[in-house]
Design a protein around this motif. Structure first.
Motif, PDB file in Angstrom:
ATOM      1  N   GLY A  22     114.707  55.905 -23.447  1.00 44.04           N
ATOM      2  CA  GLY A  22     116.153  56.008 -23.425  1.00 44.04           C
ATOM      3  C   GLY A  22     116.893  54.809 -22.863  1.00 44.04           C
ATOM      4  N   GLY A  23     116.213  53.878 -22.220  1.00 45.63           N
ATOM      5  CA  GLY A  23     116.862  52.718 -21.647  1.00 45.63           C
ATOM      6  C   GLY A  23     116.250  52.319 -20.325  1.00 45.63           C
ATOM      7  N   CYS A  24     116.930  51.430 -19.634  1.00 44.93           N
ATOM      8  CA  CYS A  24     116.412  50.904 -18.375  1.00 44.93           C
ATOM      9  C   CYS A  24     117.431  51.063 -17.253  1.00 44.93           C
ATOM     10  CB  CYS A  24     116.098  49.418 -18.502  1.00 44.93           C
ATOM     11  SG  CYS A  24     114.812  49.043 -19.688  1.00 44.93           S
ATOM     12  N   VAL A  25     116.910  51.263 -16.073  1.00 41.61           N
ATOM     13  CA  VAL A  25     117.723  51.212 -14.870  1.00 41.61           C
ATOM     14  C   VAL A  25     117.099  50.184 -13.950  1.00 41.61           C
ATOM     15  CG1 VAL A  25     118.518  53.600 -14.997  1.00 41.61           C
ATOM     16  CG2 VAL A  25     116.480  53.058 -13.686  1.00 41.61           C
ATOM     17  N   GLU A  26     117.895  49.673 -13.056  1.00 39.24           N
ATOM     18  CA  GLU A  26     117.419  48.729 -12.056  1.00 39.24           C
ATOM     19  C   GLU A  26     117.674  49.332 -10.685  1.00 39.24           C
ATOM     20  OE1 GLU A  26     119.802  45.362 -13.209  1.00 39.24           O
ATOM     21  OE2 GLU A  26     118.128  44.520 -14.329  1.00 39.24           O
ATOM     22  N   VAL A  27     116.694  49.198  -9.800  1.00 43.36           N
ATOM     23  CA  VAL A  27     116.780  49.777  -8.464  1.00 43.36           C
ATOM     24  C   VAL A  27     116.498  48.693  -7.434  1.00 43.36           C
ATOM     25  CG1 VAL A  27     115.801  51.490  -6.890  1.00 43.36           C
ATOM     26  CG2 VAL A  27     116.009  52.015  -9.325  1.00 43.36           C
ATOM     27  N   ALA A  28     117.327  48.645  -6.399  1.00 38.76           N
ATOM     28  CA  ALA A  28     117.112  47.735  -5.266  1.00 38.76           C
ATOM     29  C   ALA A  28     117.137  48.570  -3.996  1.00 38.76           C
ATOM     30  CB  ALA A  28     118.187  46.663  -5.211  1.00 38.76           C
ATOM     31  N   ILE A  29     116.093  48.411  -3.183  1.00 36.96           N
ATOM     32  CA  ILE A  29     116.012  49.167  -1.939  1.00 36.96           C
ATOM     33  C   ILE A  29     116.175  48.198  -0.774  1.00 36.96           C
ATOM     34  CG2 ILE A  29     114.580  50.650  -0.499  1.00 36.96           C
ATOM     35  CD1 ILE A  29     113.275  51.653  -3.101  1.00 36.96           C
ATOM     36  N   THR A  30     117.264  48.383  -0.035  1.00 37.23           N
ATOM     37  CA  THR A  30     117.536  47.595   1.170  1.00 37.23           C
ATOM     38  C   THR A  30     117.790  48.613   2.281  1.00 37.23           C
ATOM     39  OG1 THR A  30     119.884  47.430   0.612  1.00 37.23           O
ATOM     40  CG2 THR A  30     118.475  45.642  -0.154  1.00 37.23           C
ATOM     41  N   GLU A  31     118.840  48.443   3.050  1.00 35.98           N
ATOM     42  CA  GLU A  31     119.204  49.467   4.026  1.00 35.98           C
ATOM     43  C   GLU A  31     119.600  50.747   3.316  1.00 35.98           C
ATOM     44  OE1 GLU A  31     120.940  46.437   4.053  1.00 35.98           O
ATOM     45  OE2 GLU A  31     119.634  45.513   5.525  1.00 35.98           O
ATOM     46  N   VAL A  32     120.117  50.591   2.109  1.00 39.82           N
ATOM     47  CA  VAL A  32     120.466  51.692   1.219  1.00 39.82           C
ATOM     48  C   VAL A  32     119.807  51.406  -0.127  1.00 39.82           C
ATOM     49  CG1 VAL A  32     122.651  52.233   2.361  1.00 39.82           C
ATOM     50  CG2 VAL A  32     122.617  50.549   0.537  1.00 39.82           C
ATOM     51  N   VAL A  33     119.994  52.316  -1.086  1.00 36.70           N
ATOM     52  CA  VAL A  33     119.405  52.138  -2.408  1.00 36.70           C
ATOM     53  C   VAL A  33     120.529  51.950  -3.419  1.00 36.70           C
ATOM     54  CG1 VAL A  33     117.935  53.174  -4.170  1.00 36.70           C
ATOM     55  CG2 VAL A  33     117.424  53.548  -1.758  1.00 36.70           C
ATOM     56  N   ALA A  34     120.427  50.898  -4.223  1.00 41.17           N
ATOM     57  CA  ALA A  34     121.403  50.616  -5.261  1.00 41.17           C
ATOM     58  C   ALA A  34     120.740  50.832  -6.618  1.00 41.17           C
ATOM     59  CB  ALA A  34     121.900  49.175  -5.151  1.00 41.17           C
ATOM     60  N   VAL A  35     121.441  51.519  -7.529  1.00 43.79           N
ATOM     61  CA  VAL A  35     120.916  51.793  -8.863  1.00 43.79           C
ATOM     62  C   VAL A  35     121.979  51.378  -9.867  1.00 43.79           C
ATOM     63  CG1 VAL A  35     120.044  53.567 -10.440  1.00 43.79           C
ATOM     64  CG2 VAL A  35     119.606  53.763  -7.973  1.00 43.79           C
ATOM     65  N   ARG A  36     121.546  50.655 -10.898  1.00 44.94           N
ATOM     66  CA  ARG A  36     122.496  50.254 -11.935  1.00 44.94           C
ATOM     67  C   ARG A  36     121.820  50.298 -13.300  1.00 44.94           C
ATOM     68  NH1 ARG A  36     122.872  43.893 -10.156  1.00 44.94           N
ATOM     69  NH2 ARG A  36     120.850  43.253 -10.998  1.00 44.94           N
ATOM     70  N   ASP A  37     122.626  50.372 -14.349  1.00 50.08           N
ATOM     71  CA  ASP A  37     122.158  50.356 -15.726  1.00 50.08           C
ATOM     72  C   ASP A  37     121.916  48.904 -16.114  1.00 50.08           C
ATOM     73  OD1 ASP A  37     121.820  50.442 -18.491  1.00 50.08           O
ATOM     74  OD2 ASP A  37     123.479  51.820 -18.815  1.00 50.08           O
ATOM     75  N   SER A  38     120.717  48.597 -16.570  1.00 51.30           N
ATOM     76  CA  SER A  38     120.404  47.203 -16.877  1.00 51.30           C
ATOM     77  C   SER A  38     121.246  46.663 -18.026  1.00 51.30           C
ATOM     78  CB  SER A  38     118.910  47.040 -17.183  1.00 51.30           C
ATOM     79  OG  SER A  38     118.549  47.829 -18.299  1.00 51.30           O
ATOM     80  N   LYS A  39     121.715  47.537 -18.936  1.00 51.87           N
ATOM     81  CA  LYS A  39     122.548  47.071 -20.051  1.00 51.87           C
ATOM     82  C   LYS A  39     123.900  46.552 -19.570  1.00 51.87           C
ATOM     83  CE  LYS A  39     122.354  50.911 -22.359  1.00 51.87           C
ATOM     84  NZ  LYS A  39     121.524  51.857 -21.661  1.00 51.87           N
ATOM     85  N   PHE A  49     122.914  55.138  -2.754  1.00 53.32           N
ATOM     86  CA  PHE A  49     122.282  56.292  -2.129  1.00 53.32           C
ATOM     87  C   PHE A  49     121.733  55.884  -0.771  1.00 53.32           C
ATOM     88  CE2 PHE A  49     121.840  56.679  -6.704  1.00 53.32           C
ATOM     89  CZ  PHE A  49     122.299  57.956  -6.941  1.00 53.32           C
ATOM     90  N   THR A  50     121.703  56.829   0.152  1.00 48.59           N
ATOM     91  CA  THR A  50     120.993  56.566   1.399  1.00 48.59           C
ATOM     92  C   THR A  50     119.501  56.613   1.085  1.00 48.59           C
ATOM     93  OG1 THR A  50     120.802  58.896   2.025  1.00 48.59           O
ATOM     94  CG2 THR A  50     122.807  57.716   2.749  1.00 48.59           C
ATOM     95  N   ARG A  51     118.689  56.089   1.983  1.00 52.12           N
ATOM     96  CA  ARG A  51     117.242  56.146   1.773  1.00 52.12           C
ATOM     97  C   ARG A  51     116.762  57.599   1.735  1.00 52.12           C
ATOM     98  NH1 ARG A  51     113.419  51.924   3.383  1.00 52.12           N
ATOM     99  NH2 ARG A  51     114.393  49.955   2.863  1.00 52.12           N
ATOM    100  N   ALA A  52     117.353  58.459   2.552  1.00 52.45           N
ATOM    101  CA  ALA A  52     116.972  59.878   2.562  1.00 52.45           C
ATOM    102  C   ALA A  52     117.306  60.544   1.232  1.00 52.45           C
ATOM    103  CB  ALA A  52     117.662  60.603   3.712  1.00 52.45           C
ATOM    104  N   GLU A  53     118.489  60.261   0.702  1.00 53.81           N
ATOM    105  CA  GLU A  53     118.869  60.817  -0.603  1.00 53.81           C
ATOM    106  C   GLU A  53     117.904  60.343  -1.689  1.00 53.81           C
ATOM    107  OE1 GLU A  53     123.704  61.178  -0.132  1.00 53.81           O
ATOM    108  OE2 GLU A  53     122.838  59.235  -0.669  1.00 53.81           O
ATOM    109  N   TRP A  54     117.558  59.069  -1.666  1.00 57.62           N
ATOM    110  CA  TRP A  54     116.652  58.509  -2.672  1.00 57.62           C
ATOM    111  C   TRP A  54     115.264  59.140  -2.552  1.00 57.62           C
ATOM    112  CZ3 TRP A  54     117.325  56.400  -7.102  1.00 57.62           C
ATOM    113  CH2 TRP A  54     116.274  55.764  -7.752  1.00 57.62           C
TER     114      TRP A  54
END
Length: 69
Positions: A22-39, A49-54
């Motif tokens: 269906g496609g791609c997502v990109e994830v970066a984990i730092t103090e928090v988690v960032a998620v974005r659509d690669s397109k 997201f917080t780390r706990a939520e992730w």
């Protein structure tokens, strides 16, 4: 989180791609988690997201709570 803080965190983040049919997502984990659509590219919207939520989300995926039949 302020827009300035988001920009600063994104500049330091190292995104990793995860793809499926269906496609791609990109994830970066730092103090928090960032998620974005690669397109959308690096200037596209980001979900935060917080780390706990992730951790809870990943656990739910692993146990099949989001299985599509």
């Amino acid at each position: 989180m302020s827009e300035a803080m988001e920009r600063m965190m994104l500049e330091a983040a190292e995104f990793h791609s995860a793809c499926s049919v269906g496609g791609c997502v990109e994830v970066a984990i730092t103090e928090v988690v960032a998620v974005r659509d690669s397109k959308a590219g690096p200037d596209g919207p980001v979900l935060w997201f917080t780390r706990a939520e992730w951790k809870d989300f990943v656990a739910a995926v692993q146990t099949g709570q989001f299985a599509i039949d």
